[in-house]
Design a protein around this motif. Structure first.
Motif, PDB file in Angstrom:
ATOM      1  N   UNK A   7       0.760  -1.172   0.181  1.00 55.79           N
ATOM      2  CA  UNK A   7      -0.095   0.152  -0.035  1.00 55.79           C
ATOM      3  C   UNK A   7       0.833   1.421  -0.043  1.00 55.79           C
ATOM      4  N   UNK A   8       0.306   2.462  -0.271  1.00 52.99           N
ATOM      5  CA  UNK A   8       1.156   3.628  -0.106  1.00 52.99           C
ATOM      6  C   UNK A   8       0.244   4.447   1.003  1.00 52.99           C
ATOM      7  N   UNK A   9       1.131   5.183   1.535  1.00 53.96           N
ATOM      8  CA  UNK A   9       0.629   6.086   2.529  1.00 53.96           C
ATOM      9  C   UNK A   9       1.485   7.592   2.247  1.00 53.96           C
ATOM     10  N   UNK A  10       1.071   8.674   2.985  1.00 55.05           N
ATOM     11  CA  UNK A  10       1.969   9.614   3.087  1.00 55.05           C
ATOM     12  C   UNK A  10       2.982   9.457   4.249  1.00 55.05           C
ATOM     13  N   UNK A  30       8.735  -7.045  -7.788  1.00 64.22           N
ATOM     14  CA  UNK A  30      10.061  -7.520  -8.158  1.00 64.22           C
ATOM     15  C   UNK A  30      10.894  -8.076  -7.248  1.00 64.22           C
ATOM     16  N   UNK A  31      10.786  -8.041  -5.921  1.00 59.00           N
ATOM     17  CA  UNK A  31      11.251  -8.777  -5.077  1.00 59.00           C
ATOM     18  C   UNK A  31      10.454  -9.087  -3.873  1.00 59.00           C
ATOM     19  N   UNK A  32      10.929 -10.043  -2.908  1.00 59.09           N
ATOM     20  CA  UNK A  32      10.348 -10.616  -2.153  1.00 59.09           C
ATOM     21  C   UNK A  32      10.861 -10.683  -0.669  1.00 59.09           C
ATOM     22  N   UNK A  33       9.974 -10.677   0.215  1.00 62.17           N
ATOM     23  CA  UNK A  33      10.531 -10.959   1.771  1.00 62.17           C
ATOM     24  C   UNK A  33      10.042 -12.424   2.060  1.00 62.17           C
ATOM     25  N   UNK A  34      11.142 -12.920   2.501  1.00 69.01           N
ATOM     26  CA  UNK A  34      10.932 -14.501   2.886  1.00 69.01           C
ATOM     27  C   UNK A  34      10.904 -14.793   4.354  1.00 69.01           C
ATOM     28  N   UNK A  35      10.063 -15.302   4.896  1.00 68.43           N
ATOM     29  CA  UNK A  35      10.412 -15.699   6.377  1.00 68.43           C
ATOM     30  C   UNK A  35      10.447 -17.341   6.164  1.00 68.43           C
ATOM     31  N   UNK A  36      11.494 -18.153   6.524  1.00 73.00           N
ATOM     32  CA  UNK A  36      11.435 -19.414   6.095  1.00 73.00           C
ATOM     33  C   UNK A  36      10.603 -20.452   7.155  1.00 73.00           C
ATOM     34  N   UNK A  37      10.450 -20.000   8.443  1.00 77.25           N
ATOM     35  CA  UNK A  37       9.477 -20.539   9.214  1.00 77.25           C
ATOM     36  C   UNK A  37       8.119 -20.239   9.284  1.00 77.25           C
ATOM     37  N   UNK A 123       9.777   6.791  -1.029  1.00 73.33           N
ATOM     38  CA  UNK A 123       9.622   7.391  -2.390  1.00 73.33           C
ATOM     39  C   UNK A 123       9.249   8.617  -1.905  1.00 73.33           C
ATOM     40  N   UNK A 124       8.990   9.586  -3.017  1.00 73.05           N
ATOM     41  CA  UNK A 124       8.396  10.896  -2.870  1.00 73.05           C
ATOM     42  C   UNK A 124       7.101  11.126  -3.774  1.00 73.05           C
ATOM     43  N   UNK A 125       5.806  11.332  -3.088  1.00 71.68           N
ATOM     44  CA  UNK A 125       5.819  11.792  -1.924  1.00 71.68           C
ATOM     45  C   UNK A 125       5.253  10.568  -0.983  1.00 71.68           C
ATOM     46  N   UNK A 126       5.074   9.286  -1.707  1.00 71.21           N
ATOM     47  CA  UNK A 126       4.506   8.095  -1.007  1.00 71.21           C
ATOM     48  C   UNK A 126       5.523   7.009  -0.534  1.00 71.21           C
ATOM     49  N   UNK A 127       5.006   6.387   0.432  1.00 74.86           N
ATOM     50  CA  UNK A 127       5.685   5.176   0.772  1.00 74.86           C
ATOM     51  C   UNK A 127       5.183   3.875   0.365  1.00 74.86           C
ATOM     52  N   UNK A 128       5.696   2.768   0.128  1.00 77.22           N
ATOM     53  CA  UNK A 128       4.970   1.472  -0.074  1.00 77.22           C
ATOM     54  C   UNK A 128       6.040   0.424   0.573  1.00 77.22           C
ATOM     55  N   UNK A 129       5.394  -0.789   0.884  1.00 82.33           N
ATOM     56  CA  UNK A 129       5.782  -1.777   1.733  1.00 82.33           C
ATOM     57  C   UNK A 129       5.665  -3.221   1.330  1.00 82.33           C
ATOM     58  N   UNK A 130       6.419  -4.137   1.455  1.00 85.44           N
ATOM     59  CA  UNK A 130       6.118  -5.699   1.210  1.00 85.44           C
ATOM     60  C   UNK A 130       6.311  -6.086   2.416  1.00 85.44           C
ATOM     61  N   UNK A 131       5.335  -7.248   2.887  1.00 85.86           N
ATOM     62  CA  UNK A 131       5.406  -8.072   4.337  1.00 85.86           C
ATOM     63  C   UNK A 131       5.949  -9.549   3.754  1.00 85.86           C
ATOM     64  N   UNK A 132       6.726  -9.900   4.745  1.00 85.35           N
ATOM     65  CA  UNK A 132       6.877 -11.291   4.830  1.00 85.35           C
ATOM     66  C   UNK A 132       5.593 -12.127   5.298  1.00 85.35           C
TER      67      UNK A 132
END
Length: 422
Positions: A7-10, A30-37, A123-132
């Motif tokens: 998502x993006x948020x200010x 294009x990338x992933x966050x991996x949590x093996x357990x 980024x400007x002006x937004x932020x995004x994130x990817x969760x494991x």
């Protein structure tokens, strides 16, 4: 298939924690966050290791760990040097940019929950994130814990004006008697909350103390100020005349912080020629405690500062940081920028401000005049200004020293090196 959230948020620090923890939906990244357990079971008192790996080609931005347990969502660790006494990183992320695994020592039943490793992309002006996808942690208690007042957090860090939650569990096998909260220890300790009587406007109890068998004596303190910093103890008393202290919890130390202001970057007042050295200054203020870092970057690569000062602001407990750096201008700097990066333990991510070097550069034009005869004994004269910067220009024609014409509405053309010609 890992569960991703994007998502993006200010960039508002007060909203960041809430928004990050809405772990729903999927996204193609294009990338992933991996949590093996997917789940881990550990005994109380042991060390818990939580694995996390972020793809090597992931964009710039910090990695954070969060714990979610029911409606409770809490920051567990970030990698910017903030204080998390029981949590350490497994690998030095300066050398291994993909492994963001952490260890939690002295695990207790309060550590039960689902842990998420989250990659932020700034980024400007937004932020995004990817969760494991998350790792669920269950904790098996030990026998001696049944006979102890438990305060699960050794430390809590909270910003001014926010609310802090102080957890306390008191075994129902203890003798009858009240539970009280104190700030500090010894004869001069300050009563913070009495579950039976008294008026404490900023404090609310969380547990259902009137319910039979209740063991939860946690509290919330709202509208935190700098005066609230200190160590808080949950204390069980044994009923008597008077009541006598039976057992105290180990204490939770509360650190109170104030966020620094957004950095302000000031460049030279006038443009400078290629090859000259120009200075930039950066300032951020109003933060607490004093510990803070300020770094300079040019096009993402760190550069040294000339001097950096941290001073206490007048008539205030807060601080101000100021720093200067210098840059030698080159022709390549038409597309360059200088960044001031401020990091403080109150922040989930550094604050940044950019200055565009193209706004500092001055390149004088090369002037050429061409003439050729035209009919009726007239001369056509052409003036050409080449290889100049910045774009704005006006040409003045003089005839025997007197102004004959002023061209203000010229439209220069840019060449591949960023310079203009008209």
């Amino acid at each position: 298939m890992p569960i991703l959230a994007s998502q993006t948020c200010p960039l508002l620090p007060s909203l960041l924690l809430t928004l990050l923890l809405r772990f729903t939906g999927t996204s193609d990244q294009e990338f992933q966050v991996t949590q093996p357990e997917s789940s881990i079971s550990v005994r109380a008192g042991e060390i818990l290791t939580l694995g996390c790996n972020v793809s090597a080609r992931s964009p710039a931005g910090p990695v954070l760990w969060f714990r979610e347990n029911g409606q409770e969502r809490r920051l567990v660790y970030n990698f910017n040097g903030s204080q998390f006494p029981r949590v350490t990183q497994v690998e030095d992320t300066e050398f291994n940019q993909t492994d963001y695994s952490i260890r939690i020592s002295n695990v207790s039943p309060k550590d039960v929950g689902t842990y998420y490793c989250v990659k932020l992309t700034i980024g400007h002006p937004d932020m995004s994130y990817v969760s494991g996808p998350g790792t669920y942690v269950s904790v098996n208690g030990t026998t001696h814990e049944i006979f102890q007042v438990q305060q699960s957090e050794m430390t809590q860090t909270v910003s001014i004006g926010e609310t802090v939650t102080l957890s306390c569990s008191v075994p129902d096998s203890f003798p009858k008697g009240p539970v009280l909260w104190f700030k500090g220890s010894g004869p001069s300790r300050e009563l913070i909350y009495n579950f039976k009587e008294g008026l404490f406007p900023r404090v609310k109890e969380i547990g259902h103390i009137t319910k039979a068998g209740n063991t939860d004596f946690s509290i919330r303190i709202s509208d935190i100020s700098l005066a609230d910093a200190g160590t808080y103890y949950c204390v069980k008393f044994k009923e008597g005349k008077p009541d006598r202290e039976f057992q105290s919890g180990p204490g939770t130390e509360v650190f109170v912080t104030i966020l620094p202001s957004l950095p302000v970057v000031i460049g030279p007042l006038e443009r400078a020629l290629i090859g000259q050295t120009v200075n930039f200054s950066c300032m951020s203020y109003g933060f607490f405690p004093k510990d803070i870092t300020l770094k300079w970057f040019k096009n993402g690569k760190e550069i040294s500062s000339l001097q950096t000062h941290i001073v206490q602001m007048k008539n205030s407990n807060t601080y101000k940081i100021s720093s200067t750096t210098e840059v030698v201008l080159t022709l390549q700097d038409f597309y360059s920028y200088v960044t001031c990066n401020v990091n403080h333990l109150s922040l989930h991510y550094p604050l940044q401000k950019n200055a565009d070097l193209s706004e500092t550069i001055l390149v004088p034009s090369n002037m050429s005049i061409f003439e050729h005869l035209i009919p009726k004994n007239k001369i056509n004269v052409i003036c050409k200004a080449k290889k100049f910067y910045a774009e704005g220009i006006q040409l003045i024609w003089l005839n025997n020293g007197n102004i004959s014409q002023i061209d203000k509405t010229l439209t220069p053309s840019m060449s591949s090196d960023g310079l203009y010609t008209v």
